[in-house]
Scaffold this active site. Structure first.
Site, PDB file in Angstrom:
ATOM      1  N   LYS A 167       0.874  -1.174   0.132  1.00  0.00           N
ATOM      2  CA  LYS A 167      -0.009  -0.037  -0.055  1.00  0.00           C
ATOM      3  C   LYS A 167       1.073   1.181   0.047  1.00  0.00           C
ATOM      4  O   LYS A 167       1.821   1.273   0.865  1.00  0.00           O
ATOM      5  CB  LYS A 167      -0.945  -0.018   1.183  1.00  0.00           C
TER       6      LYS A 167
HETATM    7  O1  G3P Z   1      -7.561   0.956   5.376  1.00  0.00           O
HETATM    8  C1  G3P Z   1      -7.604   2.234   6.281  1.00  0.00           C
HETATM    9  C2  G3P Z   1      -8.854   2.778   5.905  1.00  0.00           C
HETATM   10  O2  G3P Z   1      -9.863   2.022   5.923  1.00  0.00           O
HETATM   11  C3  G3P Z   1      -9.064   3.934   6.993  1.00  0.00           C
HETATM   12  O3  G3P Z   1      -9.969   3.866   7.919  1.00  0.00           O
HETATM   13  O4  G3P Z   1     -11.209   3.918   9.897  1.00  0.00           O
HETATM   14  O5  G3P Z   1      -9.021   4.798   9.825  1.00  0.00           O
HETATM   15  O6  G3P Z   1     -10.786   5.975   8.377  1.00  0.00           O
HETATM   16  P1  G3P Z   1     -10.294   4.540   9.027  1.00  0.00           P
END
Ligand code: G3P
Length: 220
Positions: A85
């Site tokens: 990533k």
């Molecule tokens: O894969 C990471 C992305 O899903 C971020 O998620 O919940 O930190 O906004 P969040």
């Protein structure tokens, strides 16, 4: 369509693999930071062991293009199932181009705009992770961004990410995402409606009344 798990928690991964049609696991530095072990490699290896041949997406943390490329090459050597990533910044875009050229499978991440997604696809990224809930929180129309990217790019898959509820997941698919990554807890909550439980409970009690509580296996 694909469903991925956005967690590094082994128990959650194990439980979800047992129940849900899972295509892979995504992590990021914050997700890994929530787990107990401070040993990065042993955490990654434990997840790889748990998920068998499914892909595992692991993020680079380098600041420069060269640092990201170096990290991506090292990560890709851990397993053929690793997707590296890379955030779509200026340096990140250069790293996506170089890693893809070297045959590394790349997931472009931290996408908040259509131009990020389109450029990352041109640079060779296989997945484009669009941060739906974070965009919604900042007043950005994530459905429009997903629609624009998925209608434009041909060689990458739009991966909806950063979800806080099942409604956002459905909207992401409806807008054109072909994959989503979610915390297993979100799926558990979505399937725990009292309406579903009451319908299933009524079928069970009607069955028990008619067939004296015997199972179908006993009768077939
Ligand atoms: O894969 C990471 C992305 O899903 C971020 O998620 O919940 O930190 O906004 P969040």
């Amino acid at each position: 369509m694909e469903l991925l798990l956005d967690t590094a928690n082994l128990e959650k991964i194990r439980g979800a693999l047992d129940k849900y049609p899972v295509s892979g696991v995504t992590t990021n530095p914050s997700i890994l930071g929530k787990e107990g072990s401070a040993d990065f490699i042993s955490t990654i290896n434990s997840i790889l062991e748990e998920i068998g041949t499914l892909p595992l997406h692991v993020q680079v943390v380098g600041k420069t293009k060269d640092e990201m490329v170096g990290e991506g090459l090292s990560l890709s050597k851990l397993s053929r199932n690793i997707y590296v990533k890379v955030p779509v910044t200026k340096d990140g875009l250069g790293a996506i181009k170089e890693l893809s050229k070297a045959g590394v499978k790349v997931t472009a991440t931290a996408i908040y705009s259509s131009i990020q997604g389109i450029l990352a696809s041109i640079a060779g990224a296989r997945y484009l992770a669009v941060y739906c809930n974070r965009m919604e929180g900042s007043g950005i129309d994530y459905e429009n961004v997903i629609d624009e990217i998925s209608s434009t790019v041909k060689d990458s898959v739009v991966l909806g990410a950063s979800f806080k509820n099942a409604g956002q997941v459905v909207k992401a698919f409806y807008a054109g995402a072909r994959a989503v990554t979610v915390d297993p807890g979100l799926l558990d909550s979505a399937l725990s409606s009292p309406l579903i439980e009451s319908a299933v409970g009524a079928f069970r009690s009607d069955w028990d009344e008619k067939y004296g509580g015997r199972s179908i296996s006993e009768l077939v």
